[in-house]
Enzyme design. Structure first.
Site, PDB file in Angstrom:
ATOM      1  N   GLU A 103       4.560  -4.922   7.236  1.00 62.40           N
ATOM      2  CA  GLU A 103       3.729  -3.879   7.851  1.00 62.40           C
ATOM      3  C   GLU A 103       4.082  -3.599   9.303  1.00 62.40           C
ATOM      4  O   GLU A 103       3.980  -2.471   9.780  1.00 62.40           O
ATOM      5  CB  GLU A 103       2.236  -4.259   7.765  1.00 62.40           C
ATOM      6  CG  GLU A 103       1.640  -4.152   6.372  1.00 62.40           C
ATOM      7  CD  GLU A 103       1.742  -5.440   5.568  1.00 62.40           C
ATOM      8  OE1 GLU A 103       2.595  -6.294   5.903  1.00 62.40           O
ATOM      9  OE2 GLU A 103       0.986  -5.583   4.600  1.00 62.40           O
ATOM     10  N   ALA A 138       0.859  -1.181   0.000  1.00 64.61           N
ATOM     11  CA  ALA A 138       0.000   0.000   0.000  1.00 64.61           C
ATOM     12  C   ALA A 138       0.899   1.236   0.000  1.00 64.61           C
ATOM     13  O   ALA A 138       2.047   1.174   0.452  1.00 64.61           O
ATOM     14  CB  ALA A 138      -0.867  -0.018   1.245  1.00 64.61           C
ATOM     15  N   GLU A 163      -0.137  -9.646  -0.533  1.00 66.04           N
ATOM     16  CA  GLU A 163      -1.551 -10.004  -0.342  1.00 66.04           C
ATOM     17  C   GLU A 163      -2.246 -10.214  -1.688  1.00 66.04           C
ATOM     18  O   GLU A 163      -3.047 -11.136  -1.843  1.00 66.04           O
ATOM     19  CB  GLU A 163      -2.247  -8.909   0.487  1.00 66.04           C
ATOM     20  CG  GLU A 163      -1.752  -8.907   1.934  1.00 66.04           C
ATOM     21  CD  GLU A 163      -2.221  -7.698   2.726  1.00 66.04           C
ATOM     22  OE1 GLU A 163      -1.884  -6.555   2.326  1.00 66.04           O
ATOM     23  OE2 GLU A 163      -2.916  -7.862   3.730  1.00 66.04           O
ATOM     24  N   GLY A 184       0.716  -5.170   0.759  1.00 59.87           N
ATOM     25  CA  GLY A 184      -0.421  -5.362  -0.147  1.00 59.87           C
ATOM     26  C   GLY A 184      -0.043  -6.108  -1.420  1.00 59.87           C
ATOM     27  O   GLY A 184      -0.894  -6.761  -2.041  1.00 59.87           O
TER      28      GLY A 184
END
Ligand code: CAA
Length: 259
Positions: free
Chosen positions: A133, A65, A113, A110
């Site tokens: 993260e 992200a 993910e 992300g």
């Protein structure tokens, strides 16, 4: 939608989605996530595309992200962002299209993910994969705490989530997080080879198999086996099963319907 950060190329039943924000290592800001969502919707409606190869421009697949954008978010913004991320990844998982991650470089946060929401992942030996993260004082927000343990087991997942360490493609292969590792130049050809093979199969069966595997993993074994039986029954009223069995008996290649 005017897409700037995500490029979609369709070649017959195979599409290539290229994350195209290389200056920010293809980091997912709201705009990029919305563009990816738009591409997924387009492919779902297309009706002809059976496989989509997802890759990144430059040295990253997706470096996660967008931290710069997230740094200005309040809890309500974070809620919207996480919900949007989950919706995009869920739409890939529940799609009729097979998503193949061609992980060319960093697949972090992300990015990891998204890779895990794909059906198949191939990585270049230059790729670095992880959920860093925790180093930012947060945790994965697009399903990483849930998909990772389901893929590699809880203890191994917790090690990655708690240390924030990035791993090599070879280590990811050893953990069962990617299907295979290639030289960088061989990455897209390998992804296309798998996509071509899958695209020659029955579209109905592609979507049945995706559904059974994905749904079955989240329900109890008895119900999952019932799910398989119900799809097996449904298969016997499809044109593709008539064609597939007829072709075998006639010693020729089956000609499955496009959709
Ligand atoms: N968000 C925003 N910008 C990012 C970014 C990210 N996730 N990752 C890299 N960039 C930007 C850098 O800030 C830099 O921009 P500037 O040139 O303007 O400074 C540019 O991309 C190039 O990056 P680096 O100079 O850092 O490149 P490097 O090769 O030295 O390092 C890296 C590469 C190790 C991937 C490093 O960039 C990095 O650690 N990135 C962050 C990875 C990360 O923590 N991802 C998780 C994000 S949180 C998340 O994803 C939450 C969730 O689950 C939804």
């Amino acid at each position: 939608m005017d897409r700037q950060n995500v490029v979609l190329i369709k070649e017959g039943p195979i599409a290539t989605i290229k994350m195209n924000r290389p200056d920010a290592l293809n980091a997912l800001n709201l705009q990029t996530l919305a563009e990816l969502s738009d591409v997924i919707d387009e492919l779902e409606k297309d009706g002809f595309v059976k496989c989509a190869i997802l890759t990144g421009e430059g040295k990253a697949f997706i470096a996660g992200a967008d931290i710069k954008q997230m740094s200005g978010m309040d809890p309500m913004d974070a809620k919207k962002f996480a919900r949007m991320g989950h919706a995009v990844l869920d739409s890939m998982e529940s799609s009729k299209v097979v998503y193949i991650a061609a992980v060319n470089g960093f697949a972090l946060g992300g990015g990891c993910e998204i890779m895990m929401a794909c059906d198949i992942a191939i990585a270049s030996n230059k790729a670095k994969i992880g959920q860093p993260e925790i180093n930012l004082g947060i945790h994965p927000g697009f399903g990483g705490t849930q998909r990772l343990p389901r893929l590699i087991g809880r203890m191994r997942a917790k090690e990655l989530l708690l240390t924030g360490d990035n791993i090599t493609a070879d280590e990811a292969y050893r953990l069962g997080l990617v299907n295979r590792v290639t030289e960088p130049d061989a990455l897209l050809p390998a992804a296309r080879e798998i996509a071509g093979k899958i695209a020659s199969k029955s579209a109905v069966q592609i979507s049945f198999i995706k559904t059974m595997v994905n749904k079955g993993a989240d329900i109890d074994l008895m119900s999952a086996k019932e799910l398989e039986i119900s799809y097996f029954i449904a298969s016997f009223s499809t044109e593709d099963r008539s064609e597939g069995m007829k072709a075998f008996i006639e010693k020729r290649r089956p000609d499955f319907k496009d959709r």
